[in-house]
Design an enzyme around this catalytic site. Structure first.
Site, mmCIF file in Angstrom:
data_model
loop_
_atom_site.group_PDB
_atom_site.id
_atom_site.type_symbol
_atom_site.label_atom_id
_atom_site.label_comp_id
_atom_site.label_asym_id
_atom_site.label_seq_id
_atom_site.Cartn_x
_atom_site.Cartn_y
_atom_site.Cartn_z
ATOM 1 C CD GLN A 160 34.287 29.361 38.769
ATOM 2 O OE1 GLN A 160 35.447 29.248 39.156
ATOM 3 N NE2 GLN A 160 33.862 30.459 38.151
ATOM 4 C CB ALA B 74 39.467 30.878 46.351
ATOM 5 C CG HIS B 75 38.111 30.391 41.420
ATOM 6 N ND1 HIS B 75 37.134 30.800 40.536
ATOM 7 C CD2 HIS B 75 38.563 31.518 42.016
ATOM 8 C CE1 HIS B 75 37.018 32.098 40.601
ATOM 9 N NE2 HIS B 75 37.862 32.557 41.479
ATOM 10 C CG ASN B 76 41.719 29.387 38.726
ATOM 11 O OD1 ASN B 76 40.647 29.966 38.756
ATOM 12 N ND2 ASN B 76 42.018 28.498 37.807
ATOM 13 C CB SER C 241 44.510 33.353 40.951
ATOM 14 O OG SER C 241 43.444 33.063 40.089
#
Lengths: 336, 336, 336
Positions: free
Chosen positions: C194, C235-237, C255
């Protein structure tokens, strides 16, 4: 890194300038002229046309549509995944034991470990070659950390927990805490001391804030290649099969078994003492109360709607059995 | 330990070899000839016939069906629970304060405490006799830890949090963090500093990753004998009654009150400002939005089904109110 | 503090004894004669009549109904919120770097920081004026902590995470852990390192046990004024817009974008790659699987009912599509 070096290292077919130097990875839309991008699915073909990337990881079928250099491979997403390791700038703990770490003289610690400040390792622990133990992490008595496994800062490993090789555990994950076992007694709950351990295979990743309890008598078991996201709760005596993936906020009650190659999406709740066979995919926020014996996709839950509509429908849910009976009465010609 | 010693210590009737020595506990199926097992329910009678255990904890009604020595008691599961404490091999922190712990000179610390490496205890904290404070744990200013309570590694106790005697708190649990209190202001959210404390009774167990917020003005309260599993969230001003059990991943919004002797299963969500009376049992993944005034079992949620079927039914949920109206129209003879 | 001083400091109109001294805040029912209380809503008017408070923060419309001194303001709840900061007795870390903290010589640390025992700060980190880093907290390489931000004990900040000014992060929150990104490969899951960071604005509060992942390639972003409760998973993004509030146990997959001025209640699950517009309010335990493009209130879930009734209705849910067809057949005159 040049495109030529990337092609060679990852076994890709370069069509373009082998000497071009790149400094990172980016999305098709975000990539600049010194970055490599990738196209993992047909639905991004539109973005491909406008990319400013130095080169794109791409399937042979689409290569001729790429306006820039190409690194061609049958599986661009996999090639992208492998390439990310080159550009990872995360902190590297120095080799050795930091003077502010507290490592028991009775622990067995390989020479190549990296143990950071304020980490604590108890007696009888076995720390393998290349292991990283982050700042403020803890490894309990008799636990074993396999070669090249990384415990990020603040990870807690209780006693008698074994991790295999090449695992990554994220911060504040807790491995081997007591299972929730109590017997009702005349004066309240009587604790069942949790005498089993926790056994985790190789190549397992465990997310931040995830908790995996030790077994009551036998071990809780996480097999090789399992990936677990953040804030997952795995209760005592569970067993997760090889290469199964579990997304964030999912919880499993005790003694539940999940097979190999399953995917459990986020916020799923699984009852205890059930068994999910190999190859099962459970969608987000499902409630799984029974064993699943056939591979396939399983779901529950109802998506959100405007509150006004939802209120009416939720009330009708509580009348469903009545509606069913009224319907049956009409079908029999007896209503009203 | 011999069977004779076990019988005497736990007040069991031994039928068999009092000199036989045993080294642990195991399930009926897993027990070897140096282990004691137990049978807690009639449904395990089949496994009883084949057990290789040294002896089995058993109810008098089934004792004659046991192929091996018996330790007879009216409540074998309770006897098993009590016996587990004998075989617990978890890490024991040494008596005293580890040189790498940081304990304020203004804290009041009993002589018999066990404070591990890198633990931090702030001024004004009161640490009772026999307390264990694990590695990297933290006790804030003015907090009180009652006699023989154990904070596992990495537990965080904010200021003005009182724990009673004989509590067990698992790693990364956070006690006394700020409640989620904000007033809307002209420039965004204005923090309501959380001025209340947290009061926890005796014999409480709190799981890994669980968070219990301090009160806004008054205290959040956990009464004696409450057991709380991993990753439970208890918001400010909640009150949990005596001997209530709360399973993993359950969340309670602010100012909610749960009575005594309740069981709340896993992944339940309770709204704020509601009251659950004594003796209520809530099944897993239920959504509790209103007060419950009668003891009993309460539930919501729909179990997972194959995705194809679920998709169709979930769509119909959004049409439920319409279906109800159509049904009523038919019943009135006015449809279609 | 006297009532006169409070009136002046918070711009309130005092009707009563300006010299009267007060020592704290309390609810209308709980307040004693040395405490100030407040009335935030008409529904507490009954309690107002009996209050023993020294004075009450009150709207001009109700001021004449108050039996004690009044501190009049158009927004009593906001005035109360601001006043709480005066009475906060939480631990204050001493200015400077505690000798048991481990701060890299290559970190940039302002003179006015307060870094507690056993905290660890890595090379390249930038710690602003007035920052508090609690005991056993960790700040990774190259991360930046803005002025007057407070990391409570045990907070973990990975590398390349930026926090703005005046943020409060509660214990065991993890900022910048790896997103859950893996590509399927021939031998199992291949990790996608990441490479993005995490960017958090000013005046953000983050609850205990909350985890916010770094981005895969670009950054995860939390904008100014966002407030996040305990055990939230982002979570990521993901991107959270200005002044949005997220309550406990809510999880967001990767996302997903939430606009400004939204409120997401507790235990909500949001799918990945969706977008929620500004001004959306999502009620507790909702399952949000699609983008929301209109402001308003959205909901799902069915409240708990007695288990006996629930069992019947839950079975009928699995027959809903069939019921719908039977209803349609009757309407067409073709049934049964």
């Amino acid at each position: 890194m040049t495109l030529g070096e990337l092609a060679q290292r990852f076994n890709l077919t370069l069509s373009g300038d082998a000497q071009r130097s790149v400094s990172g990875l980016a999305t098709l839309g975000g990539a600049g002229p010194d970055q490599v991008s990738f196209i993992a699915s047909r639905k991004y073909l539109e973005q491909l046309a406008d990319t400013a990337a130095a080169a794109v990881l791409i399937h042979p079928d689409f290569a001729d549509q790429c306006p820039v250099d190409t690194l061609v491979t049958e599986d661009p997403y996999l090639a992208f995944a492998r390439m990310t390791s080159l550009f990872d700038r995360s902190s590297r703990t120095a080799v050795g034991v930091h003077p502010a770490a507290v490592v028991s003289a009775e622990a067995e610690v390989a020479d190549s470990v990296r143990i950071a400040a304020n980490a604590v390792v108890e007696a009888g622990a076995v720390i393998g070659e290349g292991v990283v133990i982050g700042a403020n992490a803890y490894v309990g008595a008799g636990s074993r950390i396999g070669a090249n496994t990384c415990l990020n800062p603040g990870v807690i490993v209780y006693h008698d927990v074994w991790l295999g090789a090449r695992c990554i555990v994220h911060s504040t994950a807790v491995l081997g805490s007591d299972g929730f076992g109590f017997a009702p007694g005349p004066e309240g709950w009587e604790k069942i001391h949790q005498l089993g351990g926790l056994r985790i295979g190789d190549d397992v990743e465990i997310g931040a804030g995830t908790t995996i309890d030790r077994g009551a008598l036998e071990h809780t078991v996480i097999e090789d290649g399992v990936i677990i996201d953040n804030q997952v709760h795995i209760a005592h005596n569970c067993r997760i099969g090889k290469n199964t993936a579990i997304a964030g906020c999912t919880g499993m009650a005790g003694s539940t078994i999940i097979g190999a190659n399953c995917t459990v999406a986020g916020a799923v709740a699984l009852s205890g003492h059930i068994e999910i066979c190999d190859g099962v995919h459970i969608t987000g926020m499902s409630m799984v109360t029974r064993s699943i014996t056939e591979p396939g996709v399983y779901s529950s839950g109802v998506p959100a709607s405007p509150n006004r509509e939802w209120r009416k429908n939720a009330v009708r849910f509580s009348q469903l059995d009545g509606m069913h009976k009224r319907l049956a009465a009409i079908e029999k010609g007896s209503a009203p």
